[in-house]
Motif scaffolding. Structure first.
Motif, PDB file in Angstrom:
ATOM      1  N   HIS A 270       0.657  -0.937  -0.030  1.00 19.37           N
ATOM      2  CA  HIS A 270       0.389  -0.414  -0.321  1.00 19.37           C
ATOM      3  C   HIS A 270       1.236   1.128  -0.002  1.00 19.37           C
ATOM      4  N   LEU A 271       1.726   1.419   1.011  1.00 21.94           N
ATOM      5  CA  LEU A 271       2.184   2.366   0.782  1.00 21.94           C
ATOM      6  C   LEU A 271       3.279   2.708  -0.508  1.00 21.94           C
ATOM      7  N   ALA A 272       4.067   1.086  -1.059  1.00 20.60           N
ATOM      8  CA  ALA A 272       4.996   1.743  -1.737  1.00 20.60           C
ATOM      9  C   ALA A 272       3.318   1.978  -3.727  1.00 20.60           C
ATOM     10  N   ARG A 273       2.302   2.250  -3.194  1.00 22.02           N
ATOM     11  CA  ARG A 273       1.606   2.165  -4.731  1.00 22.02           C
ATOM     12  C   ARG A 273       1.216   3.929  -4.258  1.00 22.02           C
ATOM     13  N   LEU A 274       1.346   4.189  -2.695  1.00 18.35           N
ATOM     14  CA  LEU A 274       1.448   5.186  -2.537  1.00 18.35           C
ATOM     15  C   LEU A 274       2.009   6.464  -2.816  1.00 18.35           C
ATOM     16  N   ALA A 275       3.181   6.478  -2.735  1.00 18.01           N
ATOM     17  CA  ALA A 275       4.582   6.398  -3.378  1.00 18.01           C
ATOM     18  C   ALA A 275       4.274   6.526  -4.847  1.00 18.01           C
ATOM     19  N   GLU A 276       4.579   5.927  -5.401  1.00 14.67           N
ATOM     20  CA  GLU A 276       4.596   5.134  -6.816  1.00 14.67           C
ATOM     21  C   GLU A 276       3.418   6.717  -7.676  1.00 14.67           C
ATOM     22  N   LEU A 277       2.052   6.941  -7.330  1.00 12.29           N
ATOM     23  CA  LEU A 277       1.005   7.826  -7.301  1.00 12.29           C
ATOM     24  C   LEU A 277       2.328   9.254  -6.981  1.00 12.29           C
ATOM     25  N   ALA A 278       2.350   9.584  -6.005  1.00 13.82           N
ATOM     26  CA  ALA A 278       2.857  10.849  -5.287  1.00 13.82           C
ATOM     27  C   ALA A 278       3.990  11.451  -6.028  1.00 13.82           C
ATOM     28  N   ASP A 279       3.453  12.683  -6.696  1.00 22.47           N
ATOM     29  CA  ASP A 279       4.234  14.382  -7.370  1.00 22.47           C
ATOM     30  C   ASP A 279       5.733  14.248  -6.571  1.00 22.47           C
ATOM     31  N   ALA A 280       5.496  14.371  -5.087  1.00 26.91           N
ATOM     32  CA  ALA A 280       6.234  15.244  -4.347  1.00 26.91           C
ATOM     33  C   ALA A 280       6.135  14.178  -2.883  1.00 26.91           C
ATOM     34  N   PHE A 281       6.984  14.400  -2.002  1.00 28.29           N
ATOM     35  CA  PHE A 281       7.168  13.595  -0.592  1.00 28.29           C
ATOM     36  C   PHE A 281       7.758  14.642   0.928  1.00 28.29           C
ATOM     37  N   VAL A 282       6.608  14.855   1.452  1.00 38.00           N
ATOM     38  CA  VAL A 282       7.075  15.309   2.977  1.00 38.00           C
ATOM     39  C   VAL A 282       8.047  14.130   4.259  1.00 38.00           C
ATOM     40  N   TRP A 283       8.782  14.398   4.397  1.00 38.20           N
ATOM     41  CA  TRP A 283       9.416  13.671   5.175  1.00 38.20           C
ATOM     42  C   TRP A 283       9.495  14.449   6.750  1.00 38.20           C
ATOM     43  N   GLY A 284       9.293  13.739   7.859  1.00 36.37           N
ATOM     44  CA  GLY A 284       9.147  14.427   8.868  1.00 36.37           C
ATOM     45  C   GLY A 284      10.118  13.885  10.200  1.00 36.37           C
ATOM     46  N   THR A 285      10.400  14.572  10.819  1.00 35.98           N
ATOM     47  CA  THR A 285      11.206  13.015  11.953  1.00 35.98           C
ATOM     48  C   THR A 285      11.460  14.190  13.542  1.00 35.98           C
ATOM     49  N   PRO A 286      11.401  13.537  13.977  1.00 38.70           N
ATOM     50  CA  PRO A 286      12.142  13.914  15.893  1.00 38.70           C
ATOM     51  C   PRO A 286      13.716  13.770  14.980  1.00 38.70           C
ATOM     52  N   VAL A 287      14.804  15.001  16.169  1.00 38.43           N
ATOM     53  CA  VAL A 287      16.039  14.205  16.046  1.00 38.43           C
ATOM     54  C   VAL A 287      15.951  13.288  17.410  1.00 38.43           C
ATOM     55  N   TYR A 288      16.821  11.984  17.078  1.00 41.55           N
ATOM     56  CA  TYR A 288      17.181  11.195  17.574  1.00 41.55           C
ATOM     57  C   TYR A 288      19.126  11.341  17.839  1.00 41.55           C
ATOM     58  N   HIS A 289      19.929  11.614  18.582  1.00 38.96           N
ATOM     59  CA  HIS A 289      21.057  11.187  19.272  1.00 38.96           C
ATOM     60  C   HIS A 289      22.035  12.059  17.547  1.00 38.96           C
ATOM     61  N   ASN A 290      20.996  13.099  17.421  1.00 40.61           N
ATOM     62  CA  ASN A 290      21.887  14.023  15.933  1.00 40.61           C
ATOM     63  C   ASN A 290      21.474  13.826  14.744  1.00 40.61           C
ATOM     64  N   SER A 291      20.315  12.564  14.712  1.00 39.50           N
ATOM     65  CA  SER A 291      19.946  11.694  13.405  1.00 39.50           C
ATOM     66  C   SER A 291      18.708  11.679  13.434  1.00 39.50           C
ATOM     67  N   PHE A 292      18.199  11.644  12.153  1.00 42.67           N
ATOM     68  CA  PHE A 292      16.901  10.716  12.054  1.00 42.67           C
ATOM     69  C   PHE A 292      16.285   9.868  12.302  1.00 42.67           C
ATOM     70  N   SER A 293      15.270   9.266  12.555  1.00 44.01           N
ATOM     71  CA  SER A 293      14.263   8.230  12.861  1.00 44.01           C
ATOM     72  C   SER A 293      14.779   6.731  12.450  1.00 44.01           C
ATOM     73  N   GLY A 294      15.028   5.570  13.637  1.00 43.24           N
ATOM     74  CA  GLY A 294      15.043   4.676  12.534  1.00 43.24           C
ATOM     75  C   GLY A 294      13.776   4.525  11.887  1.00 43.24           C
ATOM     76  N   ILE A 295      12.998   4.663  12.379  1.00 37.87           N
ATOM     77  CA  ILE A 295      11.561   4.179  11.652  1.00 37.87           C
ATOM     78  C   ILE A 295      10.842   4.539  10.362  1.00 37.87           C
ATOM     79  N   LEU A 296      11.239   6.162   9.860  1.00 39.97           N
ATOM     80  CA  LEU A 296      11.192   6.728   8.806  1.00 39.97           C
ATOM     81  C   LEU A 296      12.723   6.270   8.021  1.00 39.97           C
ATOM     82  N   LYS A 297      13.937   5.964   8.609  1.00 37.17           N
ATOM     83  CA  LYS A 297      14.985   4.769   7.630  1.00 37.17           C
ATOM     84  C   LYS A 297      14.002   4.187   7.008  1.00 37.17           C
ATOM     85  N   ASN A 298      13.362   3.068   7.912  1.00 35.33           N
ATOM     86  CA  ASN A 298      12.808   1.531   7.855  1.00 35.33           C
ATOM     87  C   ASN A 298      11.668   1.738   7.012  1.00 35.33           C
ATOM     88  N   ALA A 299      11.038   2.843   6.809  1.00 35.25           N
ATOM     89  CA  ALA A 299      10.043   3.182   5.810  1.00 35.25           C
ATOM     90  C   ALA A 299      10.293   3.190   4.493  1.00 35.25           C
TER      91      ALA A 299
END
Length: 197
Positions: free
Chosen positions: A73-102
């Motif tokens: 389902h995520l792949a279909r949505l991403a395929e159809l998208a013209d653009a993205f917004v990635w939002g993250t909290p800062v964990y250890h001076n980096s972005f979140s693991g769940i965003l990286k996994n996505a």
């Protein structure tokens, strides 16, 4: 920007926070509202309430073949998208693991020549490192990060009736600029992709 032009833009927003309520999710809700005001179609995926399985490299080349429907389902949505917004909290001076996994559950096919807007929240300190690192990830996916990014801290919000509300007018202005810029990039790059196909 005319409403007619922006009607074509489809934006997938990914919220990479594991908290509720969440400053990150609040930022993305505000951007979603602005994008809709400009006429864009949006889908906000909250990785807290709609988690994804850990990446299985077996499906790396084609996430549409993943055994989990949520990934397909995520792949279909991403395929159809013209653009993205990635939002993250800062964990250890980096972005979140769940965003990286996505993002790892997807691949270049979903992101090539599409714009990405970046937003992070750094608690009590304003950290841009997570956005800087996400720019590198976007480049690896052959996506194009837009110039405007928004970095917030907890003091930009107030807690009200079980949720966070943005109270810093400068942040609202920056989010509005980010949303409008993202639509401009999404329409221009979609035209480029269409001409090349």
């Amino acid at each position: 920007m005319s409403d007619r032009e922006s009607l074509k833009a489809r934006v997938l927003l990914l919220s990479g926070s594991l908290r509720y309520p969440s400053h990150t999710f609040t930022n993305l809700k505000q951007v979603q509202s602005l994008l809709r005001k400009y006429g864009a179609g949006t889908y906000l995926w909250n990785l807290f309430s709609d988690p994804l399985p850990i990446l299985n490299p077996k499906y790396y080349r084609n996430p549409h073949m993943n055994k989990y429907e949520v990934v397909r389902h995520l792949a279909r949505l991403a395929e159809l998208a013209d653009a993205f917004v990635w939002g993250t909290p800062v964990y250890h001076n980096s972005f979140s693991g769940i965003l990286k996994n996505a993002l790892d559950n997807l691949n270049i096919q979903q992101f090539r020549n599409k714009p990405v807007a970046l937003i992070s929240n750094g608690g009590i300190h304003s950290y841009a490192e997570s956005c800087d690192q996400l720019r590198i990830v976007a480049r690896g996916l052959l996506a194009i990060t837009i110039p405007t990014q928004v970095v917030t801290v907890d003091s930009d919000f107030e807690y009200f009736q079980g949720r966070f509300v943005i109270v810093n007018p400068l942040i609202n202005d920056n989010l509005a600029r980010l949303a409008e810029e993202l639509i401009v990039y999404s329409l221009s790059l979609r035209q480029l992709r269409t001409e090349r196909s």
